[in-house]
Motif scaffolding. Structure first.
Motif, PDB file in Angstrom:
ATOM      1  N   TYR A  22       1.702 -66.455 -24.210  1.00 51.36           N
ATOM      2  CA  TYR A  22       1.602 -65.044 -24.601  1.00 51.36           C
ATOM      3  C   TYR A  22       2.028 -64.112 -23.463  1.00 51.36           C
ATOM      4  O   TYR A  22       2.674 -63.097 -23.698  1.00 51.36           O
ATOM      5  CB  TYR A  22       0.188 -64.701 -25.080  1.00 51.36           C
ATOM      6  N   GLN A  23       1.673 -64.471 -22.229  1.00 54.70           N
ATOM      7  CA  GLN A  23       2.043 -63.617 -21.106  1.00 54.70           C
ATOM      8  C   GLN A  23       3.513 -63.775 -20.728  1.00 54.70           C
ATOM      9  O   GLN A  23       4.222 -62.783 -20.578  1.00 54.70           O
ATOM     10  CB  GLN A  23       1.178 -63.937 -19.893  1.00 54.70           C
ATOM     11  N   GLY A  27       5.294 -61.600 -23.512  1.00 54.82           N
ATOM     12  CA  GLY A  27       5.232 -60.407 -22.676  1.00 54.82           C
ATOM     13  C   GLY A  27       3.928 -59.634 -22.745  1.00 54.82           C
ATOM     14  O   GLY A  27       3.851 -58.503 -22.268  1.00 54.82           O
ATOM     15  N   PHE A  28       2.877 -60.220 -23.319  1.00 55.79           N
ATOM     16  CA  PHE A  28       1.577 -59.558 -23.364  1.00 55.79           C
ATOM     17  C   PHE A  28       0.974 -59.496 -21.957  1.00 55.79           C
ATOM     18  O   PHE A  28       1.217 -60.368 -21.129  1.00 55.79           O
ATOM     19  CB  PHE A  28       0.605 -60.329 -24.265  1.00 55.79           C
ATOM     20  N   ILE A  78      13.984 -56.047 -28.698  1.00 59.16           N
ATOM     21  CA  ILE A  78      13.655 -57.470 -28.867  1.00 59.16           C
ATOM     22  C   ILE A  78      14.371 -58.365 -27.865  1.00 59.16           C
ATOM     23  O   ILE A  78      14.008 -59.528 -27.717  1.00 59.16           O
ATOM     24  CB  ILE A  78      13.927 -57.953 -30.313  1.00 59.16           C
ATOM     25  N   THR A  79      15.348 -57.846 -27.147  1.00 59.87           N
ATOM     26  CA  THR A  79      16.153 -58.696 -26.264  1.00 59.87           C
ATOM     27  C   THR A  79      15.329 -59.384 -25.189  1.00 59.87           C
ATOM     28  O   THR A  79      15.563 -60.554 -24.891  1.00 59.87           O
ATOM     29  CB  THR A  79      17.299 -57.898 -25.609  1.00 59.87           C
ATOM     30  N   GLY A  80      14.372 -58.701 -24.582  1.00 61.11           N
ATOM     31  CA  GLY A  80      13.557 -59.317 -23.531  1.00 61.11           C
ATOM     32  C   GLY A  80      12.770 -60.501 -24.036  1.00 61.11           C
ATOM     33  O   GLY A  80      12.744 -61.565 -23.401  1.00 61.11           O
ATOM     34  N   GLU A  83      15.222 -63.382 -24.827  1.00 58.08           N
ATOM     35  CA  GLU A  83      15.723 -64.048 -23.626  1.00 58.08           C
ATOM     36  C   GLU A  83      14.693 -65.011 -23.049  1.00 58.08           C
ATOM     37  O   GLU A  83      15.032 -66.128 -22.662  1.00 58.08           O
ATOM     38  CB  GLU A  83      16.140 -63.014 -22.583  1.00 58.08           C
ATOM     39  N   ARG A  84      13.432 -64.589 -23.006  1.00 59.51           N
ATOM     40  CA  ARG A  84      12.386 -65.466 -22.471  1.00 59.51           C
ATOM     41  C   ARG A  84      12.186 -66.686 -23.359  1.00 59.51           C
ATOM     42  O   ARG A  84      12.017 -67.807 -22.872  1.00 59.51           O
ATOM     43  CB  ARG A  84      11.085 -64.683 -22.298  1.00 59.51           C
TER      44      ARG A  84
END
Length: 135
Positions: A22-23, A27-28, A78-80, A83-84
């Motif tokens: 999640y982190q 990205g939370f 949404i790209t970030g 990508e992750r």
């Protein structure tokens, strides 16, 4: 941080694994944690979720009860997230699409995709792309 009036608490099989996912992939940010309880409260720009490690029988019974449920999370772009997920070789459940949803005489547009977390919870991440009159 403002507390949402409705925050899902997801039972997970392995809290440290889910916390990392999640982190680092979704990205939370961790708002607070009770490590001794394998519990964390997370926030992504106002989208909030709680994670709690459950024993195997609880997790199996409750995950079946929630099948068909998915969570929609709005992000600026949404790209970030994509990508992750791609860097971690996480398979999308549905590819990125442009979708328009009607509400009365207006359609609201979003670019979206679906992905499952390690416990099979389904998330739709989307970015808002505008609105238009219904054709």
């Amino acid at each position: 941080m403002e507390w949402n009036k409705l925050v899902p608490e997801l039972l997970v099989a392995n809290y440290p694994r889910s916390k990392d996912f999640y982190q680092n992939l979704f990205g939370f940010k961790l708002h607070f944690e009770r490590a001794e309880d394998n519990f964390g409260y997370f926030d992504l720009d106002g989208a909030q979720v709680m994670l709690l490690q459950a024993d195997a029988s609880q997790h199996q019974a409750l995950s079946r009860a929630g099948s068909g449920l998915h969570f929609q999370v709005e992000v600026a772009a949404i790209t970030g997230v994509l990508e992750r997920l791609m860097a971690a070789s996480i398979e999308l459940q549905a590819p990125v699409t442009e979708a328009w949803y009607r509400a009365d005489d207006i359609e609201y547009g979003q670019r979206e995709f679906f992905v499952a977390d390690p416990d099979g919870y389904l998330f739709r991440f989307y970015e808002y792309i505008g609105e238009r009159a219904v054709a």
